[in-house]
Design an enzyme around this catalytic site. Sequence first.
Site, PDB file in Angstrom:
ATOM      1  N   HIS A  85       7.661 -33.752 -25.131  1.00 17.78           N
ATOM      2  CA  HIS A  85       6.393 -34.076 -24.555  1.00 17.78           C
ATOM      3  C   HIS A  85       5.759 -34.764 -25.644  1.00 17.78           C
ATOM      4  O   HIS A  85       4.617 -35.260 -25.129  1.00 17.78           O
ATOM      5  CB  HIS A  85       5.909 -32.739 -24.164  1.00 17.78           C
ATOM      6  CG  HIS A  85       5.409 -31.841 -24.951  1.00 17.78           C
ATOM      7  ND1 HIS A  85       6.143 -30.765 -25.585  1.00 17.78           N
ATOM      8  CD2 HIS A  85       4.144 -31.764 -25.535  1.00 17.78           C
ATOM      9  CE1 HIS A  85       5.532 -30.018 -26.497  1.00 17.78           C
ATOM     10  NE2 HIS A  85       4.069 -30.588 -26.652  1.00 17.78           N
ATOM     11  N   ASP A  98      12.983 -30.202 -23.794  1.00 16.61           N
ATOM     12  CA  ASP A  98      11.771 -30.507 -24.489  1.00 16.61           C
ATOM     13  C   ASP A  98      12.139 -31.156 -25.904  1.00 16.61           C
ATOM     14  O   ASP A  98      11.425 -30.491 -26.999  1.00 16.61           O
ATOM     15  CB  ASP A  98      10.713 -29.418 -24.337  1.00 16.61           C
ATOM     16  CG  ASP A  98       9.287 -30.208 -25.159  1.00 16.61           C
ATOM     17  OD1 ASP A  98       8.994 -31.249 -24.932  1.00 16.61           O
ATOM     18  OD2 ASP A  98       8.717 -29.141 -25.511  1.00 16.61           O
ATOM     19  N   GLY A 107      -0.198 -29.085 -31.979  1.00 16.97           N
ATOM     20  CA  GLY A 107       0.098 -29.940 -33.326  1.00 16.97           C
ATOM     21  C   GLY A 107       1.075 -29.488 -33.920  1.00 16.97           C
ATOM     22  O   GLY A 107       1.849 -30.112 -34.849  1.00 16.97           O
ATOM     23  N   ASN A 108       1.580 -28.326 -33.536  1.00 15.43           N
ATOM     24  CA  ASN A 108       2.992 -27.620 -34.034  1.00 15.43           C
ATOM     25  C   ASN A 108       4.070 -28.286 -33.145  1.00 15.43           C
ATOM     26  O   ASN A 108       5.184 -28.005 -33.641  1.00 15.43           O
ATOM     27  CB  ASN A 108       2.933 -25.982 -33.799  1.00 15.43           C
ATOM     28  CG  ASN A 108       1.950 -25.361 -35.039  1.00 15.43           C
ATOM     29  OD1 ASN A 108       1.487 -24.732 -34.924  1.00 15.43           O
ATOM     30  ND2 ASN A 108       2.824 -25.803 -36.055  1.00 15.43           N
ATOM     31  N   SER A 109       3.873 -28.767 -31.920  1.00 13.65           N
ATOM     32  CA  SER A 109       4.808 -29.168 -31.131  1.00 13.65           C
ATOM     33  C   SER A 109       5.865 -30.061 -31.771  1.00 13.65           C
ATOM     34  O   SER A 109       5.350 -31.000 -32.410  1.00 13.65           O
ATOM     35  CB  SER A 109       4.316 -29.937 -29.764  1.00 13.65           C
ATOM     36  OG  SER A 109       3.597 -28.859 -29.181  1.00 13.65           O
ATOM     37  N   GLY A 160      11.868 -44.090 -20.355  1.00 10.53           N
ATOM     38  CA  GLY A 160      10.525 -44.428 -20.452  1.00 10.53           C
ATOM     39  C   GLY A 160       9.731 -43.929 -19.246  1.00 10.53           C
ATOM     40  O   GLY A 160       8.676 -44.704 -18.963  1.00 10.53           O
TER      41      GLY A 160
END
Length: 342
Positions: free
Chosen positions: A71, A101, A177-179, A230
């Site tokens: 993501h 993911d 932001g950790n993703s 895409g």
Amino acid sequence: MKHLILLTILLLPNVLFGQSLSNLYKKVSPSVVVIEAKEKVENTDGKVSYMGSQGSGVLISDQGEILTAAHVVNNAENITVIFHDGQKFPAKVVRLATVTDVALIKLVYYDKNYPVAELGDSDVADVGDDIFIIGAPFGLEYSLSKGIISGKSVEKTRMEGFTFAEFFQTDAAINHGNSGGPMFNMKGEVIGLVSYIVSESGGFDGIGFAATINVTKQLVVDSDKRRWTGINGVLVDQELARLLNVPQPGGILIQSVVALSPAYMADLIGGNVPFYKDDQKISIGGDIILAVNDIPIVSEDNIIAFFKSILIKDEEALNSFKLKILRGGKVMEVILRFPENR
């Protein structure tokens, strides 16, 4: 004196653990990267703007290959990878699996000056094991959080028990932001990639999830059978199919198409008209995929049949897909081609 000796003995393991974690952090953090992604957004008035987001990732090869969360990069038109010394490199998506993911991206150019992370065996990790996570929560780059594996969940398709999603639950702090950041075991090996949290407050409530590294390797590292298209799409159910006059009870409604992606080169079109269904905002007006390689997209069983078919085909057959789409009330076919240098 006895009390002093006892206190020292009790505190010694914690001191040693702290030093060990500190040393591990210094060893593995240079392989962790910050990822900045920019997504093109087209408004209803035709104006185009760019929306930026930040995630994390980990370098896994001296060819500049990096693992991150799907993501973070799925809809990105521009991807920039930032290393611990501030060096920045452009990157592109190589393979991606949205259901788990996870994504593999690759630097467009790379000087090979950075250490590569070692991938562990997530199958031997167990509930209660100590782990730590490095990432960029709220833009605070190279932040360390530690915890344990709180649980493990496995989802399988009905095609011969093929595992398509496997996650570690953890109490280690995870925030925006950790993703895509790596979850390490206490040997300094990557055993997971940070994916998402479950929260009632909007912040971290002690329940986070990371995709296991073994399934990640199976889907995007060791296999050339999964392609990045895409396409950002949503499944069309029977009710939505009726509302949109789709000539079958299902499909994939394209929400957006990333510039210069295989879908873009195939002239596929995303939606630009907001529509609300069950309090979920989607974009209509774009192409609707009706079938892939003559397999109709009408149910979960058909989607599984499609994935099963590509798993047994040879490499040459995977270089392109035939799509049947609905555009402006007309059914047509397009060929989605993938670059050879993946």
